[in-house]
Design a protein around this motif. Sequence first.
Motif, PDB file in Angstrom:
ATOM      1  N   LEU A  22       0.869  -1.172   0.000  1.00 31.68           N
ATOM      2  CA  LEU A  22       0.000   0.000   0.000  1.00 31.68           C
ATOM      3  C   LEU A  22       0.909   1.226   0.000  1.00 31.68           C
ATOM      4  CD1 LEU A  22      -2.756   1.324   0.092  1.00 31.68           C
ATOM      5  CD2 LEU A  22      -2.739   1.086   2.597  1.00 31.68           C
ATOM      6  N   LEU A  23       0.900   1.948  -1.110  1.00 34.41           N
ATOM      7  CA  LEU A  23       1.768   3.109  -1.308  1.00 34.41           C
ATOM      8  C   LEU A  23       0.947   4.373  -1.142  1.00 34.41           C
ATOM      9  CD1 LEU A  23       3.645   1.827  -4.484  1.00 34.41           C
ATOM     10  CD2 LEU A  23       4.233   1.435  -2.078  1.00 34.41           C
ATOM     11  N   ARG A  24       1.412   5.268  -0.302  1.00 31.86           N
ATOM     12  CA  ARG A  24       0.658   6.475   0.025  1.00 31.86           C
ATOM     13  C   ARG A  24       1.014   7.633  -0.909  1.00 31.86           C
ATOM     14  NH1 ARG A  24      -3.393   4.609   3.321  1.00 31.86           N
ATOM     15  NH2 ARG A  24      -2.561   3.402   5.073  1.00 31.86           N
ATOM     16  N   LEU A  67      -2.306   6.527 -17.014  1.00 35.19           N
ATOM     17  CA  LEU A  67      -1.815   5.712 -15.896  1.00 35.19           C
ATOM     18  C   LEU A  67      -1.091   4.453 -16.372  1.00 35.19           C
ATOM     19  CD1 LEU A  67      -4.876   5.864 -13.453  1.00 35.19           C
ATOM     20  CD2 LEU A  67      -2.720   7.130 -13.266  1.00 35.19           C
ATOM     21  N   ILE A  68      -1.164   4.147 -17.658  1.00 37.43           N
ATOM     22  CA  ILE A  68      -0.524   2.932 -18.176  1.00 37.43           C
ATOM     23  C   ILE A  68       0.952   2.911 -17.803  1.00 37.43           C
ATOM     24  CG2 ILE A  68       0.194   1.730 -20.282  1.00 37.43           C
ATOM     25  CD1 ILE A  68      -2.419   2.725 -21.582  1.00 37.43           C
ATOM     26  N   ILE A  73       4.909   4.154 -10.383  1.00 43.14           N
ATOM     27  CA  ILE A  73       4.548   2.753 -10.226  1.00 43.14           C
ATOM     28  C   ILE A  73       5.352   1.848 -11.155  1.00 43.14           C
ATOM     29  CG2 ILE A  73       2.658   1.080 -10.530  1.00 43.14           C
ATOM     30  CD1 ILE A  73       2.473   2.809  -8.010  1.00 43.14           C
ATOM     31  N   LEU A  74       5.658   2.320 -12.356  1.00 49.91           N
ATOM     32  CA  LEU A  74       6.229   1.454 -13.384  1.00 49.91           C
ATOM     33  C   LEU A  74       7.570   0.826 -12.994  1.00 49.91           C
ATOM     34  CD1 LEU A  74       5.417   0.346 -16.078  1.00 49.91           C
ATOM     35  CD2 LEU A  74       6.500   2.317 -17.175  1.00 49.91           C
ATOM     36  N   PRO A  75       8.541   1.568 -12.453  1.00 48.87           N
ATOM     37  CA  PRO A  75       9.799   0.901 -12.080  1.00 48.87           C
ATOM     38  C   PRO A  75       9.604  -0.203 -11.048  1.00 48.87           C
ATOM     39  CG  PRO A  75      10.092   3.276 -12.161  1.00 48.87           C
ATOM     40  CD  PRO A  75       8.621   3.029 -12.273  1.00 48.87           C
ATOM     41  N   LEU A  76       8.696   0.015 -10.102  1.00 51.66           N
ATOM     42  CA  LEU A  76       8.402  -1.022  -9.109  1.00 51.66           C
ATOM     43  C   LEU A  76       7.770  -2.238  -9.785  1.00 51.66           C
ATOM     44  CD1 LEU A  76       8.126  -2.086  -6.229  1.00 51.66           C
ATOM     45  CD2 LEU A  76       6.030  -0.731  -6.014  1.00 51.66           C
ATOM     46  N   MET A  77       6.826  -2.012 -10.682  1.00 51.88           N
ATOM     47  CA  MET A  77       6.167  -3.120 -11.373  1.00 51.88           C
ATOM     48  C   MET A  77       7.179  -3.947 -12.167  1.00 51.88           C
ATOM     49  SD  MET A  77       3.124  -4.410 -11.493  1.00 51.88           S
ATOM     50  CE  MET A  77       2.101  -3.035 -10.951  1.00 51.88           C
ATOM     51  N   ASP A 185      -3.755   7.117  -3.118  1.00 48.41           N
ATOM     52  CA  ASP A 185      -2.975   5.963  -2.676  1.00 48.41           C
ATOM     53  C   ASP A 185      -3.113   4.833  -3.698  1.00 48.41           C
ATOM     54  OD1 ASP A 185      -2.427   7.415  -0.404  1.00 48.41           O
ATOM     55  OD2 ASP A 185      -3.753   6.266   0.911  1.00 48.41           O
ATOM     56  N   VAL A 186      -2.136   3.934  -3.714  1.00 52.07           N
ATOM     57  CA  VAL A 186      -2.137   2.810  -4.655  1.00 52.07           C
ATOM     58  C   VAL A 186      -1.854   1.517  -3.901  1.00 52.07           C
ATOM     59  CG1 VAL A 186      -1.073   1.788  -6.706  1.00 52.07           C
ATOM     60  CG2 VAL A 186      -1.412   4.253  -6.587  1.00 52.07           C
TER      61      VAL A 186
END
Length: 267
Positions: A22-24, A67-68, A73-77, A185-186
């Motif tokens: 859970l990323l704030r 958001l694609i 988020i992308l580097p973490l994914m 949040d994500v």
Amino acid sequence: MNPVQPDIPALVKQFEEEGYLLLRNVLPREQVDRLNRAIDEIIAEEPESLAYNIYHAVERHPEIADLIDQPAILPLMVNLLGYNIQLHISHLTIRRPNPDDVRTSTSSFIHWHQDGPHPPFPKINGLTATYYIKACYILSDMSEPDRGNTKIIPGSHNIPDFNPATTDVSTKLEGEVQICGQPGDVFIFPQTIWHAGAPNRSNFERRQLFLGYSPIWMRPIDYHKASERLLKDASPIRRQLLGEISDNKFKYYVPEESMVPLKSFYR
């Protein structure tokens, strides 16, 4: 001032152990507001309902399509799933207040399950490998439980042949957690963790937008080929995420380095 960079190795370790992150404060308030205005436009085109499940949502509005390749988020994914990946699904879910649990054709709640096909992904020693991961963008006030929150059982992805005592989402399970967050949040989770979509018996509308990613050699869930509209003016990274890397489909399995620019994020 430069934003604080996430500790990706630590997040990968936490994800592997607990099965979720859970990323704030990933999205700024202005972007959340733009996304909600876009969602208002989309809902206006749909029949009135207590619950909406809108698939291939990136095709419905440019704000969602942006958001694609969300840079936070992308580097973490990439480091969770690898760099030879694509967009697997984009699923907008809205749950209006429904204190009486009225059933709707678009499912106002979802019982406990793991994601995946039927028949299911193969298991080895009772465990399923991670085939895809979803990033859930929280776009409404989900700071308290019982607002249609996503429920999970942390660590269930690592328990061989795990099955909950019941799949009924209304029954509280031992160890369950309701994901609570603020707009922006994500929440990130793999298809292997046991999760559910709880009923919304509050006075708040739930808005969550799921963007999932998978290896590029898998068929996506809600599209098979990106539209020309999505591909127009797309960056090399976005083209990869839309599944457009080569006319030679064998390269989806063994890509050349130039075909997978996401490799630059891989540690």
